[in-house]
Design an enzyme around this catalytic site. Structure first.
Site, short mmCIF file in Angstrom:
data_model
loop_
_atom_site.label_atom_id
_atom_site.label_comp_id
_atom_site.label_asym_id
_atom_site.label_seq_id
_atom_site.Cartn_x
_atom_site.Cartn_y
_atom_site.Cartn_z
N HIS A 64 -3.07 -6.01 -0.43
CA HIS A 64 -4.17 -5.07 -0.20
C HIS A 64 -5.15 -5.10 -1.38
O HIS A 64 -6.37 -5.18 -1.18
CB HIS A 64 -3.57 -3.67 -0.02
CG HIS A 64 -4.57 -2.56 0.03
ND1 HIS A 64 -5.02 -2.01 1.21
CD2 HIS A 64 -5.21 -1.89 -0.96
CE1 HIS A 64 -5.89 -1.05 0.94
NE2 HIS A 64 -6.02 -0.95 -0.37
N GLU A 65 -4.62 -5.07 -2.59
CA GLU A 65 -5.49 -5.06 -3.79
C GLU A 65 -6.24 -6.38 -3.94
O GLU A 65 -7.41 -6.39 -4.32
CB GLU A 65 -4.66 -4.76 -5.04
CG GLU A 65 -4.00 -3.37 -5.06
CD GLU A 65 -4.99 -2.22 -4.94
OE1 GLU A 65 -6.16 -2.36 -5.36
OE2 GLU A 65 -4.59 -1.16 -4.41
N HIS A 77 -9.25 -6.20 -1.86
CA HIS A 77 -10.40 -5.52 -2.47
C HIS A 77 -11.19 -6.47 -3.38
O HIS A 77 -12.41 -6.43 -3.42
CB HIS A 77 -9.93 -4.32 -3.31
CG HIS A 77 -9.63 -3.09 -2.50
ND1 HIS A 77 -10.50 -2.56 -1.56
CD2 HIS A 77 -8.55 -2.26 -2.51
CE1 HIS A 77 -9.97 -1.47 -1.03
NE2 HIS A 77 -8.78 -1.26 -1.58
N GLU A 120 -11.14 0.32 2.71
CA GLU A 120 -9.68 0.44 2.75
C GLU A 120 -9.11 -0.27 3.98
O GLU A 120 -8.11 -0.99 3.89
CB GLU A 120 -9.24 1.90 2.74
CG GLU A 120 -9.53 2.66 1.45
CD GLU A 120 -8.94 1.99 0.21
OE1 GLU A 120 -8.12 1.07 0.34
OE2 GLU A 120 -9.33 2.38 -0.89
#
Ligand code: ZN
Length: 247
Positions: A133-134, A137, A192
């Protein structure tokens, strides 16, 4: 671990930057070409982004307690990230911060930092899900936008536009703010969701159980840490769960 501090970036935010050693000076020469640029908007090349991320990562590492290689957290992270050397064009490097925050971040230069507090509540697959997930980003340009905002805010605070672009002076005093932009980034709902989907694809690609993304999202504590920057996790869990079902 009996006593853990909160991460420095979280605890002290930008203020700490003012006392940071000048040895930490970040070279914004290439990125922040002049005061006029700072006023109009900052254009950052991929090289700028990587170079600034290198220095923000270095600052953050210098101001937090890093788990040494012999530490249980470090060993665990090393084990569960084995084989994750290159991801989508980024050369990854992992470290654990011995802080109680339920948090993690990734930068476009491959700096991935996982907080011990997150590792305390998450299974191996769930930690991988957060890492994916990071990285999302970073790859999707979300962290770059935060970096730009932090640089602009710093430039405004330091009066760069008025003084004719003293980029070097901004540098030393704004590093903490830059690190903060990564550690405590507030992303939009849309960002997100995009990062969740990236993380889901990351799980699939590496043959990890993608359902760990769902259980991680359900596990996030209400308020503070990862959740404050990652809102509405029940809805997000449902979205990813639907993807998992579809396969
Ligand atoms: Zn996020």
């Amino acid at each position: 671990m009996t006593k853990m501090k909160t991460s420095v970036a979280i605890a002290t935010a930008m203020a700490v930057a003012l006392t940071a050693a000048s040895a930490d000076a970040i070279d914004l020469g290439g990125a922040l070409k002049s005061g006029t640029d700072a006023a109009k908007g900052l254009s950052l090349s991929d090289d700028d982004v990587r170079s600034i991320a290198d220095q923000a990562c270095e600052w953050s590492d210098a101001h937090n307690t890093i788990a040494p290689p012999s530490d249980t957290y470090a060993k665990r992270l090393q084990k569960l990230t084995a084989g994750l050397a290159n991801e989508d064009g980024i050369r990854l490097n992992f470290k654990v911060y011995l802080v109680r925050d339920v948090n993690a971040f990734a930068m476009a230069n491959g700096c991935v930092r996982v907080m011990a507090g997150l590792m305390d509540i998450a299974g191996d697959g769930e930690i991988r899900a957060v890492i994916g997930h990071e990285i999302g980003h970073a790859k999707l340009g979300h962290t770059k936008a935060k970096m730009r905002t932090a640089l602009m805010a710093g430039a405004a605070r330091e009066g760069v536009a008025a003084s004719g672009g003293k980029a070097g002076a901004i540098a030393a005093s704004e590093l903490g703010g830059l690190a903060e932009a990564f550690v405590n980034a507030q992303f939009s709902q849309k960002e997100e969701s995009a990062a969740d989907e990236y993380g889901y694809a990351f799980m699939r690609k590496h043959g990890y159980d993608p359902h760990a993304m769902v259980t991680m999202l359900r596990k996030l504590p209400a308020g503070g840490g990862l959740l404050s920057s990652h809102p509405s996790s029940p809805d997000r869990a449902k979205k990813i769960e639907a993807l998992v079902r579809k396969g």
